[in-house]
Enzyme design. Structure first.
Site, PDB file in Angstrom:
ATOM      1  N   CYS A  84      37.943 -28.218   0.034  1.00 47.05           N
ATOM      2  CA  CYS A  84      36.780 -28.766   0.751  1.00 47.05           C
ATOM      3  C   CYS A  84      36.157 -27.751   1.718  1.00 47.05           C
ATOM      4  CB  CYS A  84      37.167 -30.048   1.483  1.00 47.05           C
ATOM      5  SG  CYS A  84      38.722 -29.964   2.358  1.00 47.05           S
ATOM      6  N   TYR A  85      36.925 -26.747   2.130  1.00 40.61           N
ATOM      7  CA  TYR A  85      36.409 -25.703   3.035  1.00 40.61           C
ATOM      8  C   TYR A  85      36.718 -24.331   2.433  1.00 40.61           C
ATOM      9  CZ  TYR A  85      35.878 -29.354   6.557  1.00 40.61           C
ATOM     10  OH  TYR A  85      35.498 -30.473   7.236  1.00 40.61           O
TER      11      TYR A  85
END
Lengths: 135, 391
Positions: B141-142
């Protein structure tokens, strides 16, 4: 008799000459050395208080100029940056001459260049770096 | 006579509120007496401006299109390390943090400490941009792993000061009994009682005007570095149980406050980075606290003058660092401290302060004008701070 505090800058070539001796013996001035940084072969700086008759002071000043020595008024040596100063008074007890003082009504700190002997004690203790020196 | 916060706020709205500073009120009470003064005066304002090391900023950074997780990674601002062990985009920059190996700081003993977290906070408040250098380990997600960018307030969703310990209620007077000069958080102390440094606004100091924490507590609105802030908790090391004088004021450092306020709204004039030679970097902050005069007891508290406030004189040469030797050399009043000399062990010692009384007066005066102009309202604390003998 007049007094003046000046900053002398010695070019490396004249650092080994007995300049102060000549100021005293040839020009009849009282010389009070407040601060000096003189090293062989390097630019030298000295803060002095000169006392004497007007004519002797100008004679002494002319002699210094002939020797290529820079003469500046003391005022620029230590600067109290009023915008930076918060008048906390941390500098007041370390100033030996009362040049930095606080008005105990307004609690504002002030700097009197005439009383300063450029000991630089204040520069180290001001947390706001409101006192600067070029010495 | 008794007065409520609501009644005071009603008078602020009506423009009829009567306010004095904690310095002015001393003369008012001397003239009119406690009874009459407490009938006539609604609010007394206090102020302080001083280095308070336990200060820092929480910053939430706007993500770029490709997001990066700061949490568990690292972040520096102008090379000063911030704490990154929070969520994906939150960091905390402490006032005393120092850049590693920076010649502005590590220039030999005693060291000048010219740049640290407080300086970054000061520059941000001045509207400047600072260099963010950050890294994360990359997740689904990052995914981004490195971020280097000049950032200012516009690149932050939030930036607020959260200071775990400010506004010490009274403080030590520092001296040095040893034979060598020492560099401390109370400044340079010359050997053999060469000088004495103190750090409190005395009669103007916020907590010395509400010594038993009757009006101040969690949720109290304050003037904080040019904007409104709040008391969020007692400060760390809050110690209400130190010995007190008959007038209720503690004779040593006692209560403290944890404070919060929006850094983006602060005035750089009231937020100043400081460098203590031989010690480190700190941040000077301005705090103004309004004291509602609920009854005669509160009027008695706010009218206590420098002559009736005492601070302990402590040896920072041996006792403070090692705990050996005499714990307290003397007790002096703020009136004596402000006269310029105190007497310790039979010697006259010149005094200096790190807390600016000139600025404390300005803060208290400014807060007074905000209240009389209807721009600052009083708050009822949600919960009082722990008081003496609390369990």
């Amino acid at each position: 008799m007049k007094k003046k505090k000046v900053v002398l800058t010695f070019p490396p070539s004249s650092v080994e000459d007995p300049i102060i001796y000549h100021l005293i013996s040839d020009h009849g001035l009282k010389v009070n050395i407040l601060r000096a940084a003189i090293d062989p072969g390097k630019l030298g700086r000295m803060v002095v208080e000169l006392t004497g008759e007007e004519s002797r002071l100008s004679g002494g000043t002319a002699y210094l100029e002939r020797q290529g020595i820079g003469i500046e008024p003391l005022a620029g040596e230590i600067r109290h940056l009023e915008d930076q100063c918060t008048s906390c008074t941390a500098c007041v007890p370390v100033c030996p001459t009362g040049a930095l003082d606080v008005n105990r009504e307004t609690w504002m700190v002030s700097y009197d260049a005439d009383r300063c002997v450029v000991c630089l004690s204040c520069v180290d203790v001001c947390p706001y770096r409101a006192i600067v020196s070029h010495f | 006579m008794a007065r409520t916060i609501e009644e005071i706020n009603e008078k602020i709205r009506a423009g009829s509120v009567v306010v004095f500073t904690a310095e002015e009120i001393i003369e008012v009470v001397r003239e009119k007496g406690i009874k009459r003064a407490s009938r006539e005066v609604d609010v007394v304002t206090t102020g302080t401006f001083s280095p308070m090391c336990s200060s820092g900023a929480f910053i939430n950074l706007r993500q770029e299109q490709q997001k990066m997780k700061f949490g568990g990674g690292y972040a520096t601002l102008n090379d000063v390390p911030a704490y990154a062990g929070l969520a994906a985009a939150d960091i905390y920059l402490g006032a005393t943090a120092l850049p590693e190996g920076d010649p502005r700081n590590n220039n030999g003993r005693p060291g000048r400490f010219r740049y640290g977290g407080a300086h970054v906070i000061e520059e941000l408040a001045q509207g400047k941009k600072v260099l963010l250098n950050a890294g994360g380990y990359g997740t689904d997600c990052y995914p981004k792993k490195r971020r280097e960018q000049m950032i200012g307030f516009e690149d932050m969703n939030e930036a607020f000061l959260f200071n775990p310990r400010n506004c010490y209620q009274n403080y030590n007077v520092a001296v040095n009994l040893s034979d060598k000069p020492i560099y401390t958080y109370m400044g340079k102390l010359k050997p053999r009682l060469g000088n004495a440094n103190y750090c409190s606004a005395g009669q103007l100091s916020p907590l010395l005007n509400d010594p038993m924490y009757r009006t101040i507590g969690i949720g109290t609105r304050i003037f904080f570095c040019g904007t409104e802030g709040y008391v969020v908790w007692n400060g760390t090391q809050h110690n209400p149980d130190v010995p007190r004088l008959a007038n209720g004021t503690p004779t040593a450092g006692a209560g403290t406050l944890a404070l919060i306020g929006n850094l983006k709204d602060m005035d750089p004039k009231w937020l100043r980075a400081v460098s203590f030679t031989g010690y480190g970097v700190s941040l000077s902050v301005a705090v103004g606290l309004p004291i509602p005069i609920l009854d005669e007891e509160m009027m008695r508290f706010v009218s206590i003058s420098d002559a009736e406030l005492k601070a302990p004189v402590i040896d920072y040469g041996v006792f403070y660092p090692t705990g050996e030797g005499k714990p307290k050399l003397a007790e002096v009043t703020y009136e004596e401290l402000k006269s310029g000399t105190i007497e310790v062990n039979g010697k006259k010692v010149p005094t200096g302060s790190f807390s600016s009384y000139a600025k404390a007066k300005e803060v208290a005066g400014y807060l007074k004008s905000l209240i009389t102009d209807g721009k600052f309202f009083m708050t009822q604390a949600v919960q009082p701070l722990p008081g003496p003998n609390h369990k």
